[in-house]
Design a protein around this motif. Structure first.
Motif, short mmCIF file in Angstrom:
data_model
loop_
_atom_site.label_atom_id
_atom_site.label_comp_id
_atom_site.label_asym_id
_atom_site.label_seq_id
_atom_site.Cartn_x
_atom_site.Cartn_y
_atom_site.Cartn_z
N ASN A 1 -20.50 79.86 39.95
CA ASN A 1 -19.23 80.17 39.50
C ASN A 1 -18.42 79.18 39.39
OD1 ASN A 1 -19.07 81.16 41.66
ND2 ASN A 1 -18.12 82.90 41.05
N LEU A 2 -18.55 77.91 39.16
CA LEU A 2 -17.94 76.73 38.97
C LEU A 2 -18.00 75.65 38.00
CD1 LEU A 2 -15.74 76.04 41.20
CD2 LEU A 2 -17.14 74.40 42.80
N GLY A 3 -16.83 75.28 37.02
CA GLY A 3 -16.90 74.48 35.87
C GLY A 3 -15.77 73.87 36.34
N TYR A 4 -15.43 72.29 35.46
CA TYR A 4 -14.64 71.80 35.37
C TYR A 4 -13.73 72.43 34.22
CZ TYR A 4 -12.64 67.64 34.59
OH TYR A 4 -11.78 66.12 34.59
N HIS A 5 -12.46 72.00 34.39
CA HIS A 5 -11.35 72.36 33.31
C HIS A 5 -10.75 71.44 33.15
CE1 HIS A 5 -7.43 74.14 31.29
NE2 HIS A 5 -8.58 73.81 30.68
N PRO A 6 -11.44 70.41 32.26
CA PRO A 6 -10.26 68.96 32.11
C PRO A 6 -8.84 69.03 31.20
CG PRO A 6 -12.01 68.79 30.49
CD PRO A 6 -12.28 70.30 31.44
N ILE A 7 -8.23 68.36 31.38
CA ILE A 7 -7.06 69.16 31.38
C ILE A 7 -6.16 67.22 30.53
CG2 ILE A 7 -5.68 71.53 31.91
CD1 ILE A 7 -3.91 69.70 33.58
N GLY A 8 -5.23 67.32 30.21
CA GLY A 8 -4.88 66.00 29.12
C GLY A 8 -5.27 65.15 29.12
N PRO A 9 -5.27 63.68 29.62
CA PRO A 9 -6.63 62.73 29.59
C PRO A 9 -7.54 63.10 29.51
CG PRO A 9 -4.53 62.03 31.06
CD PRO A 9 -4.40 62.67 30.43
N ALA A 10 -7.72 63.47 30.40
CA ALA A 10 -9.75 64.13 30.85
C ALA A 10 -10.33 64.37 29.76
CB ALA A 10 -9.00 64.95 32.50
N ILE A 11 -9.47 65.09 29.43
CA ILE A 11 -10.03 65.92 27.39
C ILE A 11 -10.95 65.19 27.29
CG2 ILE A 11 -10.38 66.98 25.78
CD1 ILE A 11 -8.09 68.04 27.30
N SER A 12 -10.31 63.95 26.87
CA SER A 12 -11.37 62.73 26.15
C SER A 12 -12.33 62.46 26.96
CB SER A 12 -9.85 61.68 25.63
OG SER A 12 -10.50 60.39 25.21
N ARG A 13 -11.85 62.07 28.38
CA ARG A 13 -12.84 60.92 29.27
C ARG A 13 -13.49 62.32 29.02
NH1 ARG A 13 -11.54 57.39 33.94
NH2 ARG A 13 -13.31 56.28 34.45
N ALA A 14 -13.48 63.18 29.27
CA ALA A 14 -15.10 64.45 29.69
C ALA A 14 -15.89 63.96 27.99
CB ALA A 14 -14.79 65.78 29.61
N SER A 15 -15.46 64.05 26.87
CA SER A 15 -15.71 64.11 26.08
C SER A 15 -16.76 62.96 25.43
CB SER A 15 -14.62 63.62 24.47
OG SER A 15 -14.84 64.06 23.43
N GLN A 16 -15.92 61.60 26.42
CA GLN A 16 -16.73 60.29 25.98
C GLN A 16 -18.38 60.27 27.17
OE1 GLN A 16 -14.08 57.40 27.59
NE2 GLN A 16 -12.49 57.61 25.67
N GLU A 17 -17.93 61.00 27.95
CA GLU A 17 -19.47 61.15 29.07
C GLU A 17 -20.03 62.63 28.96
OE1 GLU A 17 -17.37 58.40 33.19
OE2 GLU A 17 -16.83 60.40 32.43
N LYS A 18 -19.56 62.95 27.54
CA LYS A 18 -20.88 64.09 27.36
C LYS A 18 -22.03 64.32 28.05
CE LYS A 18 -20.94 67.35 23.08
NZ LYS A 18 -21.03 67.61 21.65
N ALA A 19 -22.49 62.83 27.25
CA ALA A 19 -24.18 63.08 27.77
C ALA A 19 -24.07 63.31 29.50
CB ALA A 19 -23.91 61.92 27.37
N LEU A 20 -23.37 63.05 30.23
CA LEU A 20 -23.81 62.69 31.27
C LEU A 20 -23.13 64.95 32.01
CD1 LEU A 20 -21.74 59.56 32.47
CD2 LEU A 20 -24.30 59.72 32.53
N TYR A 21 -22.16 64.55 31.45
CA TYR A 21 -22.06 66.05 31.89
C TYR A 21 -22.56 67.40 31.11
CZ TYR A 21 -17.10 64.59 32.92
OH TYR A 21 -16.10 64.85 33.97
#
Length: 772
Positions: free
Chosen positions: A296-316
């Motif tokens: 029950n542990l997730g990652y909540h990107p905020i700020g510029p981390a949102i864009s980076r998580a989107s770019q690395e969407k395939a890895l996640y």
């Protein structure tokens, strides 16, 4: 099976499970080996039988191995079959016979490879390489962790691990003092810091966030110096390249990947933007050292981390890191909802449709009941509306009440069905455990009033009166419901906002009961030993009493008065006859859902028919049971009737409270609204109302949840309705606070029921004090 001797502390026995977990293999390869801990290589492997390797109900992977109490076991996970960079993910002392090691994270993603290593307790290793052996660290959880090389610090500053929910709560802060972290306001969170994240031995500190609200304050306290560097590519202040400053937030209502309520998320400072590999390291490190985590542990990107998580969407997408954006953390797909925070003792019972629970039952409902007599506590497997009669009943009785997804099949609940339990609902979760009969008996002995209670019943008012002449103080003769509706007609609302009508006083009910000799019938019924000893007999005899009341005769003068009342309404008007007793809608006791109201239709003849139906509802089983529990004198209870034109073909109906009783936000009114005549107070199965937080000032509102009965994007309450509602609720709150003589500092709120009529007019049909 081969000998279980261990050659040396540095030559442990290992069991290898080499199957990608995403395939959830039923067959697997296991090896018994002697391995050098430096490389964890497969050398001289011999086969050995592993008792079980599986994915549990909560989605976590576990391996069960033969074990002894003089040993301890370490679960390693690698990303490749060569175990080129394995990580210890769980450790525990051996149990007699078998031991199951389970990872905190879920068994998802592209897969992994596992190894179980066994050590003698009297010859322990130092798995994390911090100079303190595993047994010492495993024996001292919280301040030490065998999977975390961070140095020991005082609890007032922080810990090396979070073994359970109690520790998380003790370390956490929840409130308004969040400095620049405004996104954390009102949330429960624990800050953490990772040092040396760019090395093979990263260190994790869980910060006592009650003591240190900021990372720099924590660093100064334990002697971590500020360094240069950028925080993984995103800035975020002066720090060493391997430093990660994060927050672990608990969302008690949200459904986790495990399928159970309660989600933890980690996030980092607003200017940080760490790459996927660094986020994976942080998540695995936090999970390994926080056994409170159970998929029950997730990652909540905020700020510029949102864009980076989107770019690395395939890895996640192929990882074990569920990503939650801001919109995902709104209360939508919830797994737990605390409707009324309280605790109780009683027998845990799964109640089927048509079954009647008792006052000593803590009930599990798979669907919402249409009516409910007194119970000790409530669990529902379908979401409730906070303003439903079920929850208002729980509030009235101070009974714990919560929606818990899949409650009857959740292991810790299912195992207790049929047993005496202690059940506690809190804002951040629930507790349930087995209880003794002595605990249950003591609880109920303390709960009931010791003396008989006699409600006020003024029989001096003998005439049916229009609402225009009924005042707030007339509730003793006509009931609070009728008196409050009459009072709201003096608040200056537009014509049609508050229904116009009449109040039938208690005198009519009392004279009707005496005229038919029904008080004597009640006396005999209450004295009957079979009635006193059996709930089934009570329900049957009360059914019989209600039938006699409905068939009873009215004196001629009463028939004439009700006929005149009926004639006062325009021809062709259906008339709504609503219960208005002297033991409901009171401060501290709402009586919601105890009594019944009825509509007199055109073809039903004389109004007396429907008035008698309302009179009879005073003797519903649920109402009788409630009065009996509170030792209310049944003969002093009286029924008045509020009479007004019936609402028909309304566009919507709803309930509002002049505060936010659910999410505890400040400066908001709370509104539930549903389409047409699907009542918010008594909803149909699977009905989800529109949920709105309406600001008390200004023009803002927040749609928390849309109704599931309207097309996507459509709102039941339009802008003009919300504007009117804000004005009406403010005036109702202010006026009734004065009428009830509540100081401005007292916690006081009103609850109203409303309709949007077929013509689109907002109409308020009831107001009563909100009971927390």
């Amino acid at each position: 099976m081969m000998s279980r001797s261990i050659l040396s502390p540095r030559q442990p026995r290992s069991f290898i499970y080499s199957c990608p977990v995403s395939s959830i293999c039923r067959s697997f390869l296991v090896a018994l080996l002697v391995a050098g801990m430096g490389a964890l290589a497969l050398k001289g492997a011999d086969s050995v039988k592993i008792l079980k390797a599986s994915v549990g109900k909560d989605g976590r992977f576990g391996i069960r191995v033969p074990s002894d109490t003089d040993r301890y076991y370490v679960l390693f996970r690698g990303h490749d079959p060569e175990f080129s960079a394995p990580k210890a993910v769980a450790m525990q002392f051996g149990e007699s016979g078998t031991t199951t090691l389970t990872e905190s994270l879920g068994a998802s993603g592209l897969g992994g490879f596992y190894r179980v290593v066994e050590y003698l307790r009297n010859a322990p290793a130092d798995t994390d390489g911090d100079g303190t052996d595993d047994v010492t660290e495993l024996s001292n959880p919280i301040r030490l962790s065998p999977l975390n090389p961070a140095k020991e610090i005082a609890f007032r500053d922080g810990t090396a691990s979070i073994p359970d929910r109690a520790t998380f709560k003790e370390l956490s802060y929840q409130g308004d003092q969040v400095a620049i972290d405004t996104q954390l306001k009102g949330l429960e969170f624990v800050k953490f810091q990772i040092e040396k994240a760019d090395t093979a031995r990263p260190e994790l500190f869980f910060i006592n966030t009650v003591t240190h609200r900021s990372h720099p304050a924590f660093m100064r306290a334990i002697g971590i110096t500020m360094g240069g560097g950028g925080g993984g590519g995103g800035g975020g202040g002066q720090r060493a390249p391997g430093t990660m400053r994060g927050v672990m937030v608990f969302h008690p209502l949200l459904l986790a990947p495990s399928g159970e309520p309660g989600l933890y998320t980690i996030e980092f400072e607003p200017n940080d933007s760490f790459p996927f590999d660094r986020i994976r390291l942080a998540q695995e490190l936090v999970a390994a050292n926080a056994p409170v985590v159970r998929n029950n542990l997730g990652y909540h990107p905020i700020g510029p981390a949102i864009s980076r998580a989107s770019q690395e969407k395939a890895l996640y997408a192929t990882s074990r890191i569920p990503v939650y954006l801001d919109a995902d953390l709104l209360p939508k797909d919830i797994g737990y909802l605390p409707l009324h925070v309280a605790h109780a003792f009683g027998r845990l019972r799964l109640v089927a449709v048509g079954e009647r629970p008792t006052a000593r039952d803590i009930v599990i409902f798979r669907s919402l009941p249409n009516e409910l007599s007194r119970v000790a506590g409530i669990i529902t497997e379908v979401p409730q509306t906070p303003l439903s009669h079920v929850n208002l009943r729980a509030i009235q009785d101070n009974s714990p009440n919560a929606f818990i997804i899949g409650a009857s099949t959740t292991d810790k609940i299912a195992a207790l069905i049929g047993k005496n339990v202690f059940y506690k609902v809190e804002a951040d979760g629930y507790e349930i455990r087995e209880a003794t009969i002595q605990e249950v008996d003591a609880y109920f002995d303390d709960l009931r009033p010791k003396q008989t209670q006699t409600p006020i019943r003024d029989l001096s008012v003998t005439m049916i009166r229009p609402l225009s002449v009924i005042a707030f103080g007339d509730s003793d003769s006509v009931g609070v419901k009728a008196a409050n509706v009459a009072t709201m007609r003096t608040f200056g609302f537009p014509e049609g906002t508050i229904p116009d009508g009449f109040g039938v006083p208690f005198y009519f009910y009392d004279e009707f009961m005496k005229f038919n000799g029904f008080y004597n019938v009640v006396t005999a019924m209450l004295a009957d030993p079979a009635f006193r000893d059996s709930a089934d007999v009570q329900e049957k005899m009360l059914d019989g009493l209600r039938k006699r009341i409905k068939d009873g005769k009215m004196p001629d003068w009463m028939m004439a008065a009700l006929g005149e009342l009926q004639g006062a309404f325009p021809t062709g008007t259906s008339i709504r006859c609503r219960s208005s007793t002297n033991n409901e809608d009171l401060p501290g006791f709402s009586g919601a859902g105890l009594y019944d109201s009825f509509t007199h239709h055109l073809e039903e003849g004389h109004l007396s028919k429907t008035i008698k139906q309302v009179f009879a509802s005073l003797w519903n089983y649920r109402a009788f049971d409630e009065r009996e529990f509170y030792r209310i004198d049944h003969f002093a209870a009286a029924m008045g009737v509020l009479v007004h034109p019936n609402f028909s073909d309304e566009k919507a109906n709803g309930v509002a409270v002049t505060k936010d009783p659910l999410y505890q936000s400040q400066g908001n009114y709370y509104l539930n609204t549903q389409l047409g005549e699907d009542l918010v107070t008594n909803p149909e199965a699977l009905s989800v109302p529109e949920e709105v937080l309406l600001s008390t000032t200004g023009n803002s509102s927040t749609l928390v949840r849309a109704s599931n009965l309207v097309p996507d994007g459509e709102r039941l309450l339009k802008t003009e309705h919300l504007t009117q509602m804000r004005t009406y609720l403010t005036r109702i709150q202010t006026s009734f606070r004065t009428l009830y003589k509540m100081p401005s500092t007292a916690d006081f709120a009103m609850e109203i029921e409303f309709k949007v009529t077929s013509k689109g007019t907002l109409s308020i049909k009831q107001a009563r004090p909100w009971v927390d």
